[in-house]
Design a protein around this motif. Structure first.
Motif, PDB file in Angstrom:
ATOM      1  N   THR A  64       0.777  -1.212  -0.089  1.00  0.00           N
ATOM      2  CA  THR A  64      -0.031   0.055  -0.010  1.00  0.00           C
ATOM      3  C   THR A  64       0.872   1.141  -0.053  1.00  0.00           C
ATOM      4  O   THR A  64       0.259   2.276  -0.764  1.00  0.00           O
ATOM      5  CB  THR A  64      -0.939   0.092   1.434  1.00  0.00           C
ATOM      6  OG1 THR A  64      -1.750  -1.167   1.175  1.00  0.00           O
ATOM      7  CG2 THR A  64      -1.750   1.258   1.231  1.00  0.00           C
ATOM      8  N   GLU A  65       1.859   1.225   0.719  1.00  0.00           N
ATOM      9  CA  GLU A  65       3.032   2.345   0.896  1.00  0.00           C
ATOM     10  C   GLU A  65       3.460   2.837  -0.416  1.00  0.00           C
ATOM     11  O   GLU A  65       3.900   3.678  -0.989  1.00  0.00           O
ATOM     12  CB  GLU A  65       3.893   2.268   2.159  1.00  0.00           C
ATOM     13  CG  GLU A  65       4.392   3.565   2.472  1.00  0.00           C
ATOM     14  CD  GLU A  65       3.537   4.238   3.309  1.00  0.00           C
ATOM     15  OE1 GLU A  65       3.399   5.604   3.174  1.00  0.00           O
ATOM     16  OE2 GLU A  65       2.685   3.672   4.124  1.00  0.00           O
ATOM     17  N   GLY A  66       4.066   1.470  -1.291  1.00  0.00           N
ATOM     18  CA  GLY A  66       4.436   1.594  -2.485  1.00  0.00           C
ATOM     19  C   GLY A  66       3.385   2.152  -3.447  1.00  0.00           C
ATOM     20  O   GLY A  66       3.911   3.062  -4.380  1.00  0.00           O
ATOM     21  N   SER A  67       2.283   1.747  -3.359  1.00  0.00           N
ATOM     22  CA  SER A  67       1.286   2.402  -4.256  1.00  0.00           C
ATOM     23  C   SER A  67       1.255   3.655  -3.915  1.00  0.00           C
ATOM     24  O   SER A  67       1.012   4.866  -5.004  1.00  0.00           O
ATOM     25  CB  SER A  67      -0.099   1.615  -4.112  1.00  0.00           C
ATOM     26  OG  SER A  67       0.136   0.060  -4.503  1.00  0.00           O
ATOM     27  N   TYR A  68       1.047   4.213  -2.739  1.00  0.00           N
ATOM     28  CA  TYR A  68       1.115   5.768  -2.372  1.00  0.00           C
ATOM     29  C   TYR A  68       2.286   6.340  -3.095  1.00  0.00           C
ATOM     30  O   TYR A  68       2.083   7.550  -3.445  1.00  0.00           O
ATOM     31  CB  TYR A  68       0.889   5.752  -0.730  1.00  0.00           C
ATOM     32  CG  TYR A  68       0.850   7.119  -0.218  1.00  0.00           C
ATOM     33  CD1 TYR A  68      -0.015   8.066  -0.851  1.00  0.00           C
ATOM     34  CD2 TYR A  68       1.446   7.486   0.918  1.00  0.00           C
ATOM     35  CE1 TYR A  68       0.109   9.300  -0.476  1.00  0.00           C
ATOM     36  CE2 TYR A  68       1.367   8.706   1.608  1.00  0.00           C
ATOM     37  CZ  TYR A  68       0.572   9.737   0.950  1.00  0.00           C
ATOM     38  OH  TYR A  68       0.514  10.973   1.188  1.00  0.00           O
ATOM     39  N   THR A  69       3.473   5.787  -2.780  1.00  0.00           N
ATOM     40  CA  THR A  69       4.457   6.624  -3.538  1.00  0.00           C
ATOM     41  C   THR A  69       4.351   6.680  -4.965  1.00  0.00           C
ATOM     42  O   THR A  69       4.559   7.619  -5.472  1.00  0.00           O
ATOM     43  CB  THR A  69       5.636   5.694  -3.121  1.00  0.00           C
ATOM     44  OG1 THR A  69       5.883   5.604  -1.875  1.00  0.00           O
ATOM     45  CG2 THR A  69       7.000   6.316  -3.572  1.00  0.00           C
ATOM     46  N   GLY A  70       3.759   5.891  -5.615  1.00  0.00           N
ATOM     47  CA  GLY A  70       3.742   5.774  -7.244  1.00  0.00           C
ATOM     48  C   GLY A  70       2.744   6.975  -7.456  1.00  0.00           C
ATOM     49  O   GLY A  70       3.157   7.766  -8.309  1.00  0.00           O
ATOM     50  N   ALA A  71       1.503   7.056  -6.550  1.00  0.00           N
ATOM     51  CA  ALA A  71       0.399   7.861  -6.938  1.00  0.00           C
ATOM     52  C   ALA A  71       0.987   9.381  -6.360  1.00  0.00           C
ATOM     53  O   ALA A  71       0.719  10.357  -7.325  1.00  0.00           O
ATOM     54  CB  ALA A  71      -0.675   7.568  -6.135  1.00  0.00           C
ATOM     55  N   LEU A  72       1.740   9.463  -5.360  1.00  0.00           N
ATOM     56  CA  LEU A  72       2.222  10.733  -5.008  1.00  0.00           C
ATOM     57  C   LEU A  72       3.054  11.217  -6.071  1.00  0.00           C
ATOM     58  O   LEU A  72       3.325  12.614  -6.138  1.00  0.00           O
ATOM     59  CB  LEU A  72       2.980  10.339  -3.487  1.00  0.00           C
ATOM     60  CG  LEU A  72       3.186  11.609  -2.735  1.00  0.00           C
ATOM     61  CD1 LEU A  72       2.002  12.417  -2.265  1.00  0.00           C
ATOM     62  CD2 LEU A  72       3.892  11.399  -1.572  1.00  0.00           C
ATOM     63  N   ILE A  73       4.000  10.473  -6.551  1.00  0.00           N
ATOM     64  CA  ILE A  73       5.013  10.895  -7.551  1.00  0.00           C
ATOM     65  C   ILE A  73       3.991  11.631  -8.890  1.00  0.00           C
ATOM     66  O   ILE A  73       4.250  12.824  -9.235  1.00  0.00           O
ATOM     67  CB  ILE A  73       5.826   9.972  -7.979  1.00  0.00           C
ATOM     68  CG1 ILE A  73       6.895   9.350  -7.027  1.00  0.00           C
ATOM     69  CG2 ILE A  73       6.581  10.386  -9.353  1.00  0.00           C
ATOM     70  CD1 ILE A  73       7.762   8.363  -7.270  1.00  0.00           C
ATOM     71  N   VAL A  74       3.053  10.833  -9.175  1.00  0.00           N
ATOM     72  CA  VAL A  74       2.237  11.297 -10.008  1.00  0.00           C
ATOM     73  C   VAL A  74       1.390  12.805  -9.636  1.00  0.00           C
ATOM     74  O   VAL A  74       1.355  13.768 -10.633  1.00  0.00           O
ATOM     75  CB  VAL A  74       1.022  10.397 -10.569  1.00  0.00           C
ATOM     76  CG1 VAL A  74       0.337  11.004 -11.722  1.00  0.00           C
ATOM     77  CG2 VAL A  74       1.708   9.036 -10.998  1.00  0.00           C
ATOM     78  N   ILE A  75       1.213  12.793  -8.516  1.00  0.00           N
ATOM     79  CA  ILE A  75       0.157  14.154  -8.297  1.00  0.00           C
ATOM     80  C   ILE A  75       1.180  15.281  -8.130  1.00  0.00           C
ATOM     81  O   ILE A  75       0.937  16.443  -8.518  1.00  0.00           O
ATOM     82  CB  ILE A  75      -0.075  13.925  -6.469  1.00  0.00           C
ATOM     83  CG1 ILE A  75      -1.566  12.795  -6.993  1.00  0.00           C
ATOM     84  CG2 ILE A  75      -0.672  14.972  -6.038  1.00  0.00           C
ATOM     85  CD1 ILE A  75      -1.935  12.435  -5.409  1.00  0.00           C
ATOM     86  N   LEU A  76       2.692  14.793  -7.508  1.00  0.00           N
ATOM     87  CA  LEU A  76       3.431  16.099  -7.362  1.00  0.00           C
ATOM     88  C   LEU A  76       4.193  16.576  -8.864  1.00  0.00           C
ATOM     89  O   LEU A  76       4.531  17.778  -8.693  1.00  0.00           O
ATOM     90  CB  LEU A  76       4.270  15.851  -6.335  1.00  0.00           C
ATOM     91  CG  LEU A  76       3.578  15.597  -4.850  1.00  0.00           C
ATOM     92  CD1 LEU A  76       4.643  15.378  -3.715  1.00  0.00           C
ATOM     93  CD2 LEU A  76       2.974  16.803  -4.479  1.00  0.00           C
ATOM     94  N   VAL A  77       4.419  15.466  -9.452  1.00  0.00           N
ATOM     95  CA  VAL A  77       5.414  15.851 -10.512  1.00  0.00           C
ATOM     96  C   VAL A  77       4.354  16.010 -11.716  1.00  0.00           C
ATOM     97  O   VAL A  77       4.792  17.126 -12.555  1.00  0.00           O
ATOM     98  CB  VAL A  77       6.119  14.657 -10.845  1.00  0.00           C
ATOM     99  CG1 VAL A  77       7.308  14.840 -12.237  1.00  0.00           C
ATOM    100  CG2 VAL A  77       7.399  14.498  -9.450  1.00  0.00           C
ATOM    101  N   VAL A  78       3.545  15.219 -12.090  1.00  0.00           N
ATOM    102  CA  VAL A  78       2.716  15.309 -13.477  1.00  0.00           C
ATOM    103  C   VAL A  78       1.664  16.104 -13.027  1.00  0.00           C
ATOM    104  O   VAL A  78       0.919  16.642 -14.123  1.00  0.00           O
ATOM    105  CB  VAL A  78       2.638  13.856 -14.030  1.00  0.00           C
ATOM    106  CG1 VAL A  78       1.790  13.954 -15.200  1.00  0.00           C
ATOM    107  CG2 VAL A  78       3.837  13.021 -14.024  1.00  0.00           C
ATOM    108  N   ASP A  79       0.895  15.992 -11.935  1.00  0.00           N
ATOM    109  CA  ASP A  79      -0.603  16.566 -11.721  1.00  0.00           C
ATOM    110  C   ASP A  79      -1.300  15.960 -12.592  1.00  0.00           C
ATOM    111  O   ASP A  79      -2.227  16.557 -13.251  1.00  0.00           O
ATOM    112  CB  ASP A  79      -0.382  18.020 -11.970  1.00  0.00           C
ATOM    113  CG  ASP A  79      -1.700  18.726 -11.446  1.00  0.00           C
ATOM    114  OD1 ASP A  79      -2.441  17.946 -10.451  1.00  0.00           O
ATOM    115  OD2 ASP A  79      -2.044  19.824 -11.761  1.00  0.00           O
ATOM    116  N   GLY A  80      -1.461  14.366 -12.578  1.00  0.00           N
ATOM    117  CA  GLY A  80      -2.016  13.666 -13.459  1.00  0.00           C
ATOM    118  C   GLY A  80      -3.582  13.596 -13.296  1.00  0.00           C
ATOM    119  O   GLY A  80      -4.024  13.911 -12.062  1.00  0.00           O
TER     120      GLY A  80
END
Length: 348
Positions: A115-131
């Protein structure tokens, strides 16, 4: 013709050459859970700043109400209720998969780092790509799969034992949690506040778009988990016993990991990490159904009921509206403490 005594009453469903054996108690438990979910869903649709009666809710759902009542029920409240049910069921099945595969009641995607790994992947998308949400699902899935692969490789030593994988997963979860905090601290203030609020696990911002996309993913993954349920139950006897019964253990285990992580990633992308539902739901379902192992259908229904109940408590019972993840942490943390205490006493 001699009958096989399974030790409890069972139903045998036949269609042509296909026969499925279902325990009667599991059927009754699933029916009661479904009724409880329906009642609680109606109560959740009734409750809010604009209170409605049960007749108005049913009429709005069946097309008998228009105007304001229809908008409140269908457009505002129903997406949240549907998301709680879908995401809770997905988390319940995900937890059941990992607890059955690793033969350990502590094998929860949140505890072993997925779950924490999924959160990390989604967090990178939110902060970097704003996808978009679809990009969030992809990022969460990539993060969860990468974490699963890393934990599996680190825990591998002439095979993978459940306890070793859990210990490695706990360490990976701690490291990823630190990485997530660092990412939030380095982000812009507005992005950091939104990411931190989302990371608590909340259904506040869930829309019909997220319910439809997430529901489509879950609708594909749940039947896939059902197809893997029989070899999964056989693997509870051990890899050698499962192999002797014709189960191809490595591909089945890979399929279970992919399905379990994908279910967790789908939920995490939509609502943030809602923890402990996947830990608690399979064990409650097992005790209610009194089955020898963990079964998926009762776990899915218990997960849906728990998530909906936690969200109702967070919104309407708590002194101030809270993210649903806070309520699940409180409930799941107490259960985890009881589970650890019970396991410690059993080993003494």
């Amino acid at each position: 013709m001699n009958r096989v005594d399974f030790g409890r009453r069972v139903l045998v469903l036949r269609h042509g050459r296909i026969a499925v054996r279902v325990e009667q108690r599991s059927v009754v438990v699933c029916a009661v859970l479904t009724l409880a979910i329906a009642v609680l869903a109606v109560v959740a649709l009734m409750t809010g700043s604009y209170h409605l009666g049960p007749g108005q809710v049913v009429a709005a759902l069946t097309g008998g109400e228009t105007g304001l009542v229809h908008d409140i029920v269908v457009d505002w409240r129903l997406p949240r209720v549907a998301a709680a049910l879908l995401f809770g069921a997905a988390l319940g099945v995900s937890g059941a998969i990992f607890q059955s595969m690793l033969r350990n009641p502590l094998a929860d995607p949140g505890i072993i780092g997925f779950t924490e790994g999924s959160y990390t992947g989604a967090l990178i998308v939110i902060l970097v790509v704003d996808g978009t949400y679809a990009q969030l699902v992809g990022g969460a899935l990539a993060g969860g799969m990468a974490t699963a692969l890393g934990v599996y490789l680190l825990a591998y030593r002439q095979g993978v034992q459940g306890f070793r994988l859990i210990v490695v997963g706990i360490g990976a979860s701690g490291m990823l949690a630190s990485l997530n905090v660092w990412l939030i601290l380095k982000a812009e203030l507005e992005q950091a506040m939104a990411a931190a609020a989302w990371g608590a696990g909340s259904l506040n911002g869930v829309s019909w778009d997220q319910v439809v996309i997430g529901g489509a993913c879950i609708a594909v993954l749940l039947p896939a988990s059902g197809l893997l349920s029989r070899p999964m139950r056989q693997m509870e006897l051990g890899d050698e016993a499962a192999t002797s019964q014709g189960v191809r253990v490595p591909p089945v285990r890979l399929g279970l990991v992919v399905v379990g992580v994908a279910l967790t990633a789908t939920v995490t992308a939509a609502s943030g990490p809602i923890v402990f539902v996947s830990l608690v739901a399979p064990q409650i379902a097992r005790r209610l159904a009194r089955t020898a192992g963990i079964t998926l259908a009762p776990a899915a229904l218990v997960g849906a009921l728990l998530c909906l109940a936690a969200d109702y408590i967070a919104q309407h019972v708590a002194p101030t509206p809270l993210p649903v993840g806070i309520i699940t942490v409180i409930l799941g943390g107490g259960y985890l403490g009881r589970l650890l205490f019970t396991e410690a006493r059993r080993r003494l």
